[in-house]
Each structure stands twice: as C-alpha cells, then as structure tokens.
Enzyme design. Structure first.
Site, PDB file in Angstrom:
ATOM      1  N   ASP A   1     -36.462 -21.968   4.782  1.00 31.54           N
ATOM      2  CA  ASP A   1     -35.002 -21.860   4.794  1.00 31.54           C
ATOM      3  C   ASP A   1     -34.358 -22.066   3.421  1.00 31.54           C
ATOM      4  O   ASP A   1     -33.502 -22.948   3.234  1.00 31.54           O
ATOM      5  CB  ASP A   1     -34.396 -22.843   5.810  1.00 31.54           C
ATOM      6  CG  ASP A   1     -35.026 -22.739   7.192  1.00 31.54           C
ATOM      7  OD1 ASP A   1     -35.516 -21.642   7.529  1.00 31.54           O
ATOM      8  OD2 ASP A   1     -35.041 -23.744   7.919  1.00 31.54           O
TER       9      ASP A   1
ATOM     10  N   TRP B   1     -36.756 -14.502  21.656  1.00 27.44           N
ATOM     11  CA  TRP B   1     -37.218 -14.776  20.311  1.00 27.44           C
ATOM     12  C   TRP B   1     -38.483 -13.967  20.017  1.00 27.44           C
ATOM     13  O   TRP B   1     -39.387 -13.868  20.841  1.00 27.44           O
ATOM     14  CB  TRP B   1     -37.508 -16.272  20.160  1.00 27.44           C
ATOM     15  CG  TRP B   1     -37.705 -16.716  18.740  1.00 27.44           C
ATOM     16  CD1 TRP B   1     -36.783 -17.284  17.929  1.00 27.44           C
ATOM     17  CD2 TRP B   1     -38.928 -16.633  17.985  1.00 27.44           C
ATOM     18  NE1 TRP B   1     -37.336 -17.557  16.698  1.00 27.44           N
ATOM     19  CE2 TRP B   1     -38.651 -17.172  16.703  1.00 27.44           C
ATOM     20  CE3 TRP B   1     -40.204 -16.157  18.254  1.00 27.44           C
ATOM     21  CZ2 TRP B   1     -39.608 -17.254  15.698  1.00 27.44           C
ATOM     22  CZ3 TRP B   1     -41.163 -16.228  17.253  1.00 27.44           C
ATOM     23  CH2 TRP B   1     -40.861 -16.771  15.999  1.00 27.44           C
TER      24      TRP B   1
ATOM     25  N   TRP C   1     -31.860 -10.564  20.948  1.00 27.30           N
ATOM     26  CA  TRP C   1     -31.799 -11.967  20.529  1.00 27.30           C
ATOM     27  C   TRP C   1     -31.215 -12.151  19.143  1.00 27.30           C
ATOM     28  O   TRP C   1     -31.474 -11.373  18.232  1.00 27.30           O
ATOM     29  CB  TRP C   1     -33.220 -12.538  20.547  1.00 27.30           C
ATOM     30  CG  TRP C   1     -33.349 -13.911  19.977  1.00 27.30           C
ATOM     31  CD1 TRP C   1     -33.527 -14.257  18.658  1.00 27.30           C
ATOM     32  CD2 TRP C   1     -33.294 -15.146  20.687  1.00 27.30           C
ATOM     33  NE1 TRP C   1     -33.596 -15.620  18.517  1.00 27.30           N
ATOM     34  CE2 TRP C   1     -33.461 -16.195  19.750  1.00 27.30           C
ATOM     35  CE3 TRP C   1     -33.141 -15.478  22.043  1.00 27.30           C
ATOM     36  CZ2 TRP C   1     -33.468 -17.537  20.114  1.00 27.30           C
ATOM     37  CZ3 TRP C   1     -33.153 -16.824  22.405  1.00 27.30           C
ATOM     38  CH2 TRP C   1     -33.315 -17.826  21.442  1.00 27.30           C
TER      39      TRP C   1
ATOM     40  N   ASN D   1     -30.448 -15.760  16.364  1.00 26.58           N
ATOM     41  CA  ASN D   1     -30.289 -17.191  16.148  1.00 26.58           C
ATOM     42  C   ASN D   1     -29.658 -17.447  14.776  1.00 26.58           C
ATOM     43  O   ASN D   1     -28.531 -16.993  14.556  1.00 26.58           O
ATOM     44  CB  ASN D   1     -31.566 -17.996  16.420  1.00 26.58           C
ATOM     45  CG  ASN D   1     -32.817 -17.558  15.712  1.00 26.58           C
ATOM     46  OD1 ASN D   1     -33.419 -16.548  16.058  1.00 26.58           O
ATOM     47  ND2 ASN D   1     -33.266 -18.332  14.739  1.00 26.58           N
ATOM     48  N   ASP D   2     -30.300 -18.118  13.841  1.00 25.73           N
ATOM     49  CA  ASP D   2     -29.644 -18.606  12.624  1.00 25.73           C
ATOM     50  C   ASP D   2     -28.853 -17.527  11.876  1.00 25.73           C
ATOM     51  O   ASP D   2     -29.347 -16.409  11.678  1.00 25.73           O
ATOM     52  CB  ASP D   2     -30.682 -19.136  11.627  1.00 25.73           C
ATOM     53  CG  ASP D   2     -31.573 -20.211  12.191  1.00 25.73           C
ATOM     54  OD1 ASP D   2     -31.526 -20.467  13.403  1.00 25.73           O
ATOM     55  OD2 ASP D   2     -32.328 -20.802  11.402  1.00 25.73           O
TER      56      ASP D   2
ATOM     57  N   GLU E   1     -34.517 -28.824   8.647  1.00 25.15           N
ATOM     58  CA  GLU E   1     -34.451 -27.374   8.458  1.00 25.15           C
ATOM     59  C   GLU E   1     -33.116 -26.996   7.817  1.00 25.15           C
ATOM     60  O   GLU E   1     -32.186 -27.799   7.748  1.00 25.15           O
ATOM     61  CB  GLU E   1     -34.565 -26.646   9.801  1.00 25.15           C
ATOM     62  CG  GLU E   1     -35.860 -26.863  10.550  1.00 25.15           C
ATOM     63  CD  GLU E   1     -35.940 -25.996  11.807  1.00 25.15           C
ATOM     64  OE1 GLU E   1     -36.887 -25.214  11.911  1.00 25.15           O
ATOM     65  OE2 GLU E   1     -35.045 -26.107  12.671  1.00 25.15           O
TER      66      GLU E   1
ATOM     67  N   GLN F   1     -30.813 -14.001  12.039  1.00 25.52           N
ATOM     68  CA  GLN F   1     -32.121 -13.903  12.662  1.00 25.52           C
ATOM     69  C   GLN F   1     -32.026 -13.048  13.921  1.00 25.52           C
ATOM     70  O   GLN F   1     -31.166 -13.293  14.775  1.00 25.52           O
ATOM     71  CB  GLN F   1     -32.623 -15.303  13.023  1.00 25.52           C
ATOM     72  CG  GLN F   1     -32.972 -16.167  11.825  1.00 25.52           C
ATOM     73  CD  GLN F   1     -34.261 -15.725  11.162  1.00 25.52           C
ATOM     74  OE1 GLN F   1     -35.338 -16.077  11.602  1.00 25.52           O
ATOM     75  NE2 GLN F   1     -34.149 -14.956  10.103  1.00 25.52           N
TER      76      GLN F   1
ATOM     77  N   SER G   1     -35.238 -17.548   7.965  1.00 21.76           N
ATOM     78  CA  SER G   1     -33.906 -17.801   7.398  1.00 21.76           C
ATOM     79  C   SER G   1     -33.909 -17.871   5.877  1.00 21.76           C
ATOM     80  O   SER G   1     -34.908 -18.222   5.256  1.00 21.76           O
ATOM     81  CB  SER G   1     -33.344 -19.101   7.962  1.00 21.76           C
ATOM     82  OG  SER G   1     -33.086 -18.967   9.332  1.00 21.76           O
TER      83      SER G   1
END
Length: 506
Positions: A173, A69, A42, A44-45, A225, A61, A106
C-alpha cells in the site's frame, strides 16, 4: 488490501449462505444515490486519487469479472463534483503470464510535473502509479510503478519492476507525494506484521532509499495497512501546519483507521502524543482503507474511504465509497484532533441534485410522541441542531418500517455524552451483537449539539458537532422501510433542521 486481511475482518465481511441472498438477484433499493459504486462487480480500497484537468480521478480495487473479491485490478472513474461519476475502462489490469499471476493491489498516483521519471513525452508530464504487486504463487508483495501518457486512461508497466522488493509476503500500500523542501518523492508503505510504516525517498520514482520507520504505536492488535501522510491546517490557519499519519487495521469490532499527529522533516515522522494513544478517524464498523486527494482546489485535503459491506449480498455490484471528507486539525481540551466534514465539493451541490426544495424547520419542540418527517426513499442529507439541556436523548428514527419495530436510531445521549447509531431494531441478522450500537464520545457546547445524517439507501454516515466525530456504518433496510421521524426522551428543541431529498435514479 490483502485478501487474507480482508477475510480476517469477518465480523462485517461474512457472506455465508446463512445470510446471502440468491445469487444474481438485483438490489437497487440498496444502491447508493449519491455515493460512488462501480456499475457492476466488486470494489474495495480507493487508489490513486489525483485531481487533473479539473476532474477528480478515482482508481479503486476492482474485480472486473465477478461480484466478489478476486482478479485485483484498478478500476477508474472521474467526477467534477464528487457526486456524479463517469465510469471508465479498467486502467491497470491484473498481469497474467505463464509462470506468474500479479494482482494490482492498493497504491497511489502522482503527476510528475517535472518529469523526474523520464516517462513524459512531447513535453507533457506523465502520471505515475505506484502500487503493490501481489504475486500469490511466490507469496510475495513488492512495489511496482506504471506510467500513463494519455491522462490516466491506461498505464504501461515499468520494464524494471519491482522498484522495491524486500522479498516479503506482507509489504504493501505505497502512498507517494512530492516533498518540496528536500526536492524528492516520499513514500509511506506498510510493514504489515511489524506494525510499522516505512518511509522511502526517491528523486525519480524508480530508485528508492529507506529513510526511517515509524511504529509500533497506537493500536497494534492487527496488522497495519494503507498508510498515508498529510499536512493539515490547524485551526484554519494556513501558517500553522501539522502532519497526520493515517494507518488502517482490523479493529476489535471490525475496521479501524487510526491517526497520529506530529511533525515531518523530510526523513522522519515524530508523533506529538504518547505512543500508546489511539486516535480514531471513525467510530463505526465500516470505514476503511481511506486515502486523500492531496491536490484538490482550494488546497483541500479530501479523504475517501471504502465502506466495508455488511453481510447481505448486493447485485450487480458489491462495495461502495464513503462520502468524501474535508480534513483539518482542531485544538481541543484533548489536544490536536482531526476534524472531518463532508467535502464542500459535495455539499455545495446538494441543491443541484435534490428533488424539490430543501425542507427547513426551526425552533420546534419535540414531544415524547416524536415528529414525522417526509419520506425520502432512504436517500437524504440532514443538517440539524438540537437544544438538549432538558432532554436525555434526541435524534432521528431512520429506515423505519410502518407497523413494525424495525428502525435505526441516530442521535445524542446527553447522560452518556455520546453520539450514537443504534441498529438493534433492524440489523440483528447483519451485525455482530457488539456492533449493533456504535458510539462516539462527544460533548454538547452550551447545551447544543449538531448532527449531520447522511443516509444513502444502505450507507449511514453521521457527523457530530461540525466534524468533531464521525460514525459510518452499513444497513440493509427492507424495501418499504423508508420512514423518518424525530424522537426525544425529555424536552428537546430542534433549533434548526434542513433536509435535502437526494433520492435520484441510478
């Protein structure tokens, strides 16, 4: 990004059994050819974007163990051209102790050139990562720092973390940059449920003082975010700079990144627009959590976002990054607006990575029957310019399956004055009904519209009128749905078209 917030974006993040493939079934036909994906598991950001030693560093991430996740850590990769990536070991892993789990959420990375932190050794400046530590057992998010003395390959946690702790659940973040006029580091960090961006200042990256808050403003129906603040050039004039504040949140139909244009004096950001005005970075249903390389060559500010997955499972990876965007501001009848184009560091590499010569066409009339274009295996880049004065609609049929009605329509609607992506013909099982047609308001210029189409197997990014509008989405064509054609309702003319076949191996 917080797991709860991720799940709340369920319109495009659902992975229920009704849509999932059998676990572990490889999906190479959906693996992008020229966008970043991790080798497995996985992502993400994007995190910690920093340009160092002539390389773009991307942290992201990442779950190092599973294709879903969890176990949030910072993956790491580097690139010289933002197309080909060198995959490196996890740079900042989750922290597990007897009493506490700390997930690495993040954040950002800075090169501490003057060693303000004191973490440098042997006269070499350190890299300092500033990130959110999420501690689920304590239901708390605070800001940590860690430092690297090996060029960003590994990081050591600061012994006196956290550096900012408000004992809050949703506080995350951090994005940090050096502000020369006041000789200090500036942090933007999200007060998620308050719909605010908080500004902090620090002389040494360890001790932070609150400066100001911005918000609520713009879109506030969901939490804020991934804030970041960038100085951008206006109308190509380096002497004319405005500051742009980016904020991500769950929009009404999926992810949303809004931006505010204004001024920053080292303490306070003030928007030049009405507080209720909502300016969108992207009009699709996938682009999220974007941050920028601030220190790229040619003074470029290069935005990179996560393209959120649609419903189908991909294997052995899940998640990808967008094409990097070069940013600027442009004066229009609607005021100062963000302009985004695929980064020059990518576009100048197209001939290098293309299979064969680029296909070029000029001054072609498109009839109602359309015009078939070469099949490029759903990995290509098209730059097109249309004369639409005698047409109702014009554009492309992409990912078309022969003998069926399956296709995605990309083009321009002259009556509605909209750039559009119409997924009705192929994505009804993957998208909510309101997301099947995605549009962005855009006016023709003297009867001409320009469209860039970047299809990369499962991602589709469309740029209108030299970066005036962007629509990004995820699609999941059948293996043999690789047809490509021009279409027109009315008499449209292709003034120019150039297409690169980027269907290179993984």
């Amino acid at each position: 990004m917080n797991k709860i917030k991720l799940l709340c974006l369920g319109l495009i993040s659902l992975t229920g059994s009704a849509f999932a493939q059998e676990k572990g079934v490889p999906t190479p036909h959906w693996r992008p050819a020229y966008h970043f994906t991790p080798p497995a598991n996985w992502t993400n950001d994007p995190n910690g974007l920093v340009f160092l030693n002539r390389e773009f560093n991307l942290y992201y991430q990442h779950n190092p163990f599973e294709n879903k996740w969890g176990h949030m850590s910072w993956g790491h990769a580097t690139s010289k051209d933002l197309v080909t990536w060198k995959h490196l070991p996890v740079a900042i892993p989750e922290i597990l102790t007897k009493d506490t789990t700390t997930w690495i959420y993040s954040g950002s990375v800075v090169l501490d050139k003057n060693n303000t932190s004191g973490f440098g050794i042997n006269g070499k400046p350190p890299l300092v990562a500033i990130f959110t530590a999420d501690q689920p057992k304590q239901k708390k998010e605070s800001q940590f720092i860690a430092y690297s003395n090996d060029g960003g390959l590994s990081y050591k946690q600061y012994a006196h973390n956290p550096v900012i702790d408000l004992n809050m659940h949703d506080f995350r973040d951090p994005n940090v940059f050096w502000y020369q006029p006041t000789q200090q580091w500036i942090m933007t960090v999200s007060m998620v449920d308050d719909h605010k961006v908080r500004f902090y200042g620090s002389k040494n990256l360890k001790e932070w003082n609150k400066l100001s808050d911005f918000g609520p403003a713009g879109f506030t129906k969901n939490g804020w975010e991934c804030p970041s603040l960038l100085p951008l050039v206006v109308d190509g004039n380096p002497a004319n700079i405005k500051w742009v504040l980016f904020v991500s949140s769950g929009g009404e139909h999926g992810p949303l990144i809004q931006y505010f244009v204004g001024d920053f004096d080292g303490t306070t950001f003030k928007s030049i627009n009405d507080s209720n005005k909502v300016l969108k970075v992207d009009y699709g249903d996938a682009f999220y959590a974007a941050i920028a390389w601030r220190d790229a060559p040619q003074n470029k500010k290069i935005l990179l976002g996560w393209l959120q997955n649609g419903r189908p499972e991909t294997y052995p990876w899940k998640g990808q990054m967008s094409i990097p965007h070069d940013l600027s501001l442009k004066t229009t009848g609607d005021g100062l607006v963000l302009n985004q184009l695929p980064s020059i560091f990518v576009s100048r590499s197209l001939n290098k990575y293309a299979r064969g010569e680029a296909v070029e066409k000029k001054n072609i009339n498109i009839s109602a029957s359309g015009l078939k274009l070469p099949d490029n295996g759903n990995a290509y880049w098209i730059d097109a310019e249309f004369d639409i004065r005698n047409a109702k609609k014009v554009g492309f049929k992409v990912a078309e399956k022969a003998g069926t009605d399956k296709k995605v329509m990309v083009g321009y609607d002259t009556e509605k004055q909209q750039l559009f992506v119409d997924c009705t013909g192929s994505e009804k099982d993957n998208k909510s009904p309101e997301n099947l047609v995605q549009t962005a308001p855009m006016k023709a210029v003297n009867g001409i519209v320009k469209v860039k189409v970047l299809l990369d197997r499962s991602s589709l990014e469309v740029f209108g009128n030299d970066g005036e509008k962007v629509i990004s989405t995820m699609i999941y064509p059948d293996r043999d749905a690789t047809g490509l054609a021009l279409f027109s309702e009315g008499a449209a003319v292709v003034k120019s078209l150039k297409m690169w076949d980027l269907n290179r191996g993984n």
